[in-house]
Design an enzyme around this catalytic site. Structure first.
Site, mmCIF file in Angstrom:
data_model
loop_
_atom_site.group_PDB
_atom_site.id
_atom_site.type_symbol
_atom_site.label_atom_id
_atom_site.label_comp_id
_atom_site.label_asym_id
_atom_site.label_seq_id
_atom_site.Cartn_x
_atom_site.Cartn_y
_atom_site.Cartn_z
ATOM 1 N N ARG A 25 21.400 101.221 50.500
ATOM 2 C CA ARG A 25 22.373 101.515 49.723
ATOM 3 C C ARG A 25 22.128 101.295 48.287
ATOM 4 N NH1 ARG A 25 25.268 96.035 51.232
ATOM 5 N NH2 ARG A 25 23.056 95.402 50.974
ATOM 6 N N GLU A 30 19.153 89.987 39.620
ATOM 7 C CA GLU A 30 19.605 88.968 38.792
ATOM 8 C C GLU A 30 18.872 89.193 37.507
ATOM 9 O OE1 GLU A 30 19.251 85.144 40.749
ATOM 10 O OE2 GLU A 30 21.064 85.438 41.894
ATOM 11 N N GLN A 48 25.806 87.789 22.148
ATOM 12 C CA GLN A 48 26.029 89.206 21.926
ATOM 13 C C GLN A 48 25.280 90.028 23.005
ATOM 14 O OE1 GLN A 48 26.491 90.539 17.989
ATOM 15 N NE2 GLN A 48 25.758 92.564 18.335
ATOM 16 N N ASP A 49 25.922 91.031 23.667
ATOM 17 C CA ASP A 49 25.400 91.947 24.551
ATOM 18 C C ASP A 49 25.334 93.377 23.950
ATOM 19 O OD1 ASP A 49 24.341 90.295 26.516
ATOM 20 O OD2 ASP A 49 25.968 90.960 27.930
ATOM 21 N N ASN A 50 24.521 94.053 23.555
ATOM 22 C CA ASN A 50 24.527 95.493 23.213
ATOM 23 C C ASN A 50 23.969 96.471 24.098
ATOM 24 O OD1 ASN A 50 25.080 94.248 20.713
ATOM 25 N ND2 ASN A 50 23.284 94.400 19.970
ATOM 26 N N ARG A 60 13.903 104.096 17.917
ATOM 27 C CA ARG A 60 15.132 103.329 17.144
ATOM 28 C C ARG A 60 13.965 101.963 16.888
ATOM 29 N NH1 ARG A 60 20.282 104.927 17.751
ATOM 30 N NH2 ARG A 60 20.552 106.322 19.491
ATOM 31 N N HIS A 63 13.453 96.963 14.048
ATOM 32 C CA HIS A 63 14.754 96.278 13.272
ATOM 33 C C HIS A 63 14.511 94.789 13.706
ATOM 34 C CE1 HIS A 63 17.094 100.142 14.517
ATOM 35 N NE2 HIS A 63 16.360 100.101 13.367
ATOM 36 N N LYS A 72 15.979 89.029 20.780
ATOM 37 C CA LYS A 72 16.617 89.940 21.922
ATOM 38 C C LYS A 72 15.900 89.837 22.875
ATOM 39 C CE LYS A 72 18.083 93.359 18.326
ATOM 40 N NZ LYS A 72 18.211 94.410 17.936
ATOM 41 N N TYR A 132 20.615 94.626 25.393
ATOM 42 C CA TYR A 132 19.858 93.692 24.615
ATOM 43 C C TYR A 132 20.747 92.545 24.738
ATOM 44 C CZ TYR A 132 18.758 97.721 21.682
ATOM 45 O OH TYR A 132 18.737 99.114 21.120
ATOM 46 N N GLU A 143 20.277 91.826 7.760
ATOM 47 C CA GLU A 143 19.232 92.832 8.748
ATOM 48 C C GLU A 143 18.471 93.687 7.893
ATOM 49 O OE1 GLU A 143 19.705 96.098 10.187
ATOM 50 O OE2 GLU A 143 21.437 96.686 8.989
ATOM 51 N N LYS A 167 18.223 105.939 8.286
ATOM 52 C CA LYS A 167 17.938 104.487 7.895
ATOM 53 C C LYS A 167 16.487 104.092 8.252
ATOM 54 C CE LYS A 167 19.312 100.086 9.575
ATOM 55 N NZ LYS A 167 20.193 99.107 10.443
ATOM 56 N N ASP A 168 15.964 104.557 9.419
ATOM 57 C CA ASP A 168 14.655 104.200 9.916
ATOM 58 C C ASP A 168 13.699 105.292 9.410
ATOM 59 O OD1 ASP A 168 15.678 102.546 11.799
ATOM 60 O OD2 ASP A 168 15.688 103.586 13.650
#
Length: 188
Positions: A25, A30, A48-50, A60, A63, A72, A132, A143, A167-168
């Protein structure tokens, strides 16, 4: 179900692999359990979850955030990516060293990189989704980033033709970051 520590790099970067139950299936796993993370000395307080989605060749990072300090826990939920952490802590014996791990939806690897590490990734598959769990709420005023191709760090990225944000593209080098007063927020 067990969550295992697969390896450790630069003293504090941890690769975690959850046990996966697979059958006809699909699968179940977890990705976080407070009791198991606590027993392994890993963080348990995430605020916080991103979730990001990027195309092949996107880089990316690198950071980081100093106020509040943000660690993270990164994982790839779709596709594959090369996840990177660089030690930016003043006085650290591994300052400027990096660790990189290929993580994918198949291998289920997660990478924990605490505050004091700059983090980034490059996408290896046609598309990848990276999630993250963060230990600090995002604060744009505290940041910054380090150039993905800083020659003093020498990350061996598995791709050459990259796509970057403005930015990067304009990020500072590690030496430039270390000369800023804010860098003292990450002392070993």
């Amino acid at each position: 179900m067990e969550i295992k520590v697969e390896s450790r790099f630069l003293q504090d970067v941890v690769v975690i692999v959850p046990e996966v139950f697979r059958d006809g299936r699909g699968f179940f796993m977890e990705t976080f359990r407070e009791d198991q993370f606590k027993a392994k000395g890993l963080p348990t307080q995430f605020v916080q979850d991103n979730h990001s989605r990027s195309a092949k060749g996107v880089v990316r990072g690198l950071h980081f955030q100093w106020d509040p300090p943000m660690g993270k826990l990164m994982r790839v939920s779709l596709g594959s990516a090369f996840l990177v952490a660089v030690d930016i802590r003043k006085g650290s014996p591994t300052l400027g060293k990096w660790a990189g791990v290929e993580a994918s939806q198949e291998n289920c690897r997660q990478v924990w990189a605490p505050a004091g590490f700059a983090r980034g990734f490059c996408v290896l598959s046609d598309v990848a989704e990276i999630q993250y769990k963060c230990t600090g709420i995002y604060n744009s005023r505290a940041e910054s980033g380090i150039r993905w191709d800083d020659p003093e760090i020498g990350i061996e990225w598995p791709i050459r033709d990259v796509s970057l944000s403005d930015k990067d593209k304009n990020a500072q080098t590690l030496v430039q970051w270390l000369s800023r007063p804010e860098s003292s927020n990450f002392a070993y």
